[in-house]
Design an enzyme around this catalytic site. Structure first.
Site, short mmCIF file in Angstrom:
data_model
loop_
_atom_site.label_atom_id
_atom_site.label_comp_id
_atom_site.label_asym_id
_atom_site.label_seq_id
_atom_site.Cartn_x
_atom_site.Cartn_y
_atom_site.Cartn_z
N GLY A 115 0.48 -1.83 -0.14
CA GLY A 115 0.24 -0.29 -0.25
C GLY A 115 0.74 1.31 0.11
O GLY A 115 0.09 2.45 -0.46
N GLU A 118 1.29 2.27 -3.79
CA GLU A 118 -0.39 2.11 -4.02
C GLU A 118 -0.22 3.84 -3.69
O GLU A 118 -1.12 4.43 -5.10
CB GLU A 118 -1.40 1.24 -4.27
CG GLU A 118 -0.78 -0.32 -4.16
CD GLU A 118 -1.95 -0.84 -3.79
OE1 GLU A 118 -3.04 -1.33 -4.66
OE2 GLU A 118 -1.83 -1.02 -2.49
N GLU A 138 2.07 -8.02 -1.65
CA GLU A 138 1.15 -8.66 -1.17
C GLU A 138 -0.05 -9.97 -1.67
O GLU A 138 -0.22 -10.57 -0.83
CB GLU A 138 -0.58 -8.00 -1.81
CG GLU A 138 -0.44 -6.24 -1.34
CD GLU A 138 0.07 -5.34 -1.75
OE1 GLU A 138 -0.31 -4.16 -1.80
OE2 GLU A 138 0.97 -5.32 -2.97
#
Length: 262
Positions: A115, A118, A138
């Site tokens: 994340g 991201e 992930e």
């Protein structure tokens, strides 16, 4: 320089027309907890509503990491029902950055994993330095990139390169990340380089910057004819603006424009 806090873990610092959104959970290397995700979303809402902000720069207060992704210690304590309830809060952080109406720059120093990367992908430009380590790991813990990675990365580097990063869950050093297009610029120091780039961008028309970003974002993925219609609509939104009048006048008068921002 002024500072506004959004909860315990997020700060916004103002450098004239540049806003620095600081991920400030250094003890956890900016692992995104529910509270932190909620604060990122709130900070982005505030920035989006502020017409004086011409550029946003996403930085970290930690000297080892930009952000290491979701707080897996917190996630490990969740029941299935709690995880479902937390999901919209987590998404709100990523979409908050993605939907910022002004240009957004990520300053990646150290680890940008899961994340964390991201959040950087949600920005328009990624500036990194030679400490940067990039990865979407992930699948190695039984999930998938859920903060936009499966959609934003292929749009950035193409399907095959995105698949390689996602499927292998590998971490890439700064030089390989740059070669693959995972970052856009290498600076001696990511934060300094990003803020310098932001200041250069912020010298331009705020109306023009937002319209140009809107045209590029909305036109992405459309066929050329449809994309040109998106561009034309964005052009019409600025053609009769105060910024356009000031820009033309300043050019002809050989002076620096004083943008009205409308």
């Amino acid at each position: 320089m002024s500072e506004q806090r959004f909860g315990e873990f997020v700060a916004v610092r103002r450098h004239e027309h540049v806003a620095e959104l600081v991920l400030d959970r250094p003890k956890a290397m900016n692992a995104v907890s529910t509270e932190m995700a909620r604060s990122i979303g709130a900070a982005c809402d505030a920035l989006a509503a502020d017409p004086s902000v011409r550029v946003t720069v996403l930085t970290s207060s930690n000297d080892r990491a930009f952000c290491v992704g979701a707080d897996l210690k917190e996630r490990n304590s969740f029941t299935d029902a709690e995880l479902v309830r937390q999901r919209p809060v987590a998404r709100g952080a990523y979409t908050g950055v993605l939907e910022l109406p002004m240009p957004a720059i990520a300053a990646v120093h150290g680890f940008a994993l899961g994340g964390g990367y991201e959040l950087a992908l949600a920005c328009d430009i990624i500036v990194a330095d030679e400490t940067a380590v990039i990865g979407l790991p992930e699948v190695s813990v039984g999930v998938i990139p859920g903060g936009g990675g499966t959609q934003l990365l292929p749009r950035r580097v193409g399907a095959a390169r995105a698949a390689q990063l996602v499927f292998t869950a590998e971490r890439l050093q700064w030089d390989e990340a740059e070669r693959m297009g995972l970052v856009d610029r290498i600076a001696e120091d990511a934060r300094t380089g990003a803020l310098e780039l932001a200041a250069k961008i912020a010298a331009n028309s705020p109306v023009g910057l937002r319209a140009a970003k809107r045209a590029m974002r909305l036109g992405q993925g459309l066929d050329l004819r449809a994309g040109l219609e998106v561009e034309d609509a964005a052009w019409r939104s600025v053609a009769f603006s105060g910024d356009r009048a000031e820009g033309v006048a300043a050019f002809n008068e050989k002076r620096k424009p004083e943008w009205p921002g409308e």
